[in-house]
Design an enzyme around this catalytic site. Sequence first.
Site, PDB file in Angstrom:
ATOM      1  N   HIS A  40       0.840  -1.205   0.000  1.00 28.77           N
ATOM      2  CA  HIS A  40       0.000   0.000   0.000  1.00 28.77           C
ATOM      3  C   HIS A  40       0.879   1.261   0.000  1.00 28.77           C
ATOM      4  O   HIS A  40       0.690   2.168  -0.815  1.00 28.77           O
ATOM      5  CB  HIS A  40      -0.911  -0.017   1.239  1.00 28.77           C
ATOM      6  CG  HIS A  40      -1.765   1.188   1.383  1.00 28.77           C
ATOM      7  ND1 HIS A  40      -3.104   1.173   1.095  1.00 28.77           N
ATOM      8  CD2 HIS A  40      -1.494   2.450   1.784  1.00 28.77           C
ATOM      9  CE1 HIS A  40      -3.612   2.377   1.310  1.00 28.77           C
ATOM     10  NE2 HIS A  40      -2.640   3.164   1.735  1.00 28.77           N
ATOM     11  N   GLU A  41       1.856   1.292   0.906  1.00 25.24           N
ATOM     12  CA  GLU A  41       2.718   2.472   1.005  1.00 25.24           C
ATOM     13  C   GLU A  41       3.624   2.606  -0.220  1.00 25.24           C
ATOM     14  O   GLU A  41       3.914   3.724  -0.647  1.00 25.24           O
ATOM     15  CB  GLU A  41       3.544   2.425   2.290  1.00 25.24           C
ATOM     16  CG  GLU A  41       2.722   2.470   3.561  1.00 25.24           C
ATOM     17  CD  GLU A  41       1.737   3.627   3.638  1.00 25.24           C
ATOM     18  OE1 GLU A  41       2.048   4.737   3.142  1.00 25.24           O
ATOM     19  OE2 GLU A  41       0.644   3.430   4.192  1.00 25.24           O
TER      20      GLU A  41
ATOM     21  N   HIS B  22       1.826   4.500  -2.949  1.00 24.44           N
ATOM     22  CA  HIS B  22       1.961   5.950  -2.756  1.00 24.44           C
ATOM     23  C   HIS B  22       3.332   6.416  -3.240  1.00 24.44           C
ATOM     24  O   HIS B  22       3.445   7.402  -3.970  1.00 24.44           O
ATOM     25  CB  HIS B  22       1.829   6.318  -1.270  1.00 24.44           C
ATOM     26  CG  HIS B  22       0.461   6.192  -0.701  1.00 24.44           C
ATOM     27  ND1 HIS B  22      -0.623   6.904  -1.158  1.00 24.44           N
ATOM     28  CD2 HIS B  22      -0.004   5.443   0.338  1.00 24.44           C
ATOM     29  CE1 HIS B  22      -1.687   6.602  -0.438  1.00 24.44           C
ATOM     30  NE2 HIS B  22      -1.337   5.705   0.470  1.00 24.44           N
TER      31      HIS B  22
END
Length: 162
Positions: free
Chosen positions: A81-82, A85
């Site tokens: 998820h990170e 980003h």
Amino acid sequence: MSSFSKEEKPTKQVLTDDQLQVLVEEISLSFFRKKFQHKAFFNRRLRTTGGRYHLGSHNIDFNPKVFERYGEIELINVIKHELCHYHLHLEGRGYQHKDAEFKSLLKKTGGSRYVRPLVDQKAQSYHQYQCKKCQTLILRKRRINTQRYVCGKCSGKLVELN
């Protein structure tokens, strides 16, 4: 036969910042086919979030509770998820949760949209009221003034139950 006595418990598995850095770099190469060239580390001050990507420094910090409570698989999902980003931001594409590019990349890599709860949920207590006229049971989180408020169905008088 186990090497632990009855009083001894096996120690929890611990992941160091260096091991986390290697894990993030491996996941970045295998799922995104791009290098992760910044720092990844654990941050014990994070409370409810699984991880955080810093726009200025491009570093990523992770909540160690994710690994402690749910294990490596959940941590890997948070890392993905990170990294979504991270890579989208560096490419100048839509890196925010609301952006279609972010949602698409997250789905493609198999990252988690949300982290499982990291703090224990407090049990909700409710105040119970009953209408004298129609016997409707009403549950409220906050107390209400029974002299001022009436039943919403029949406008009957409310009585607080214990």
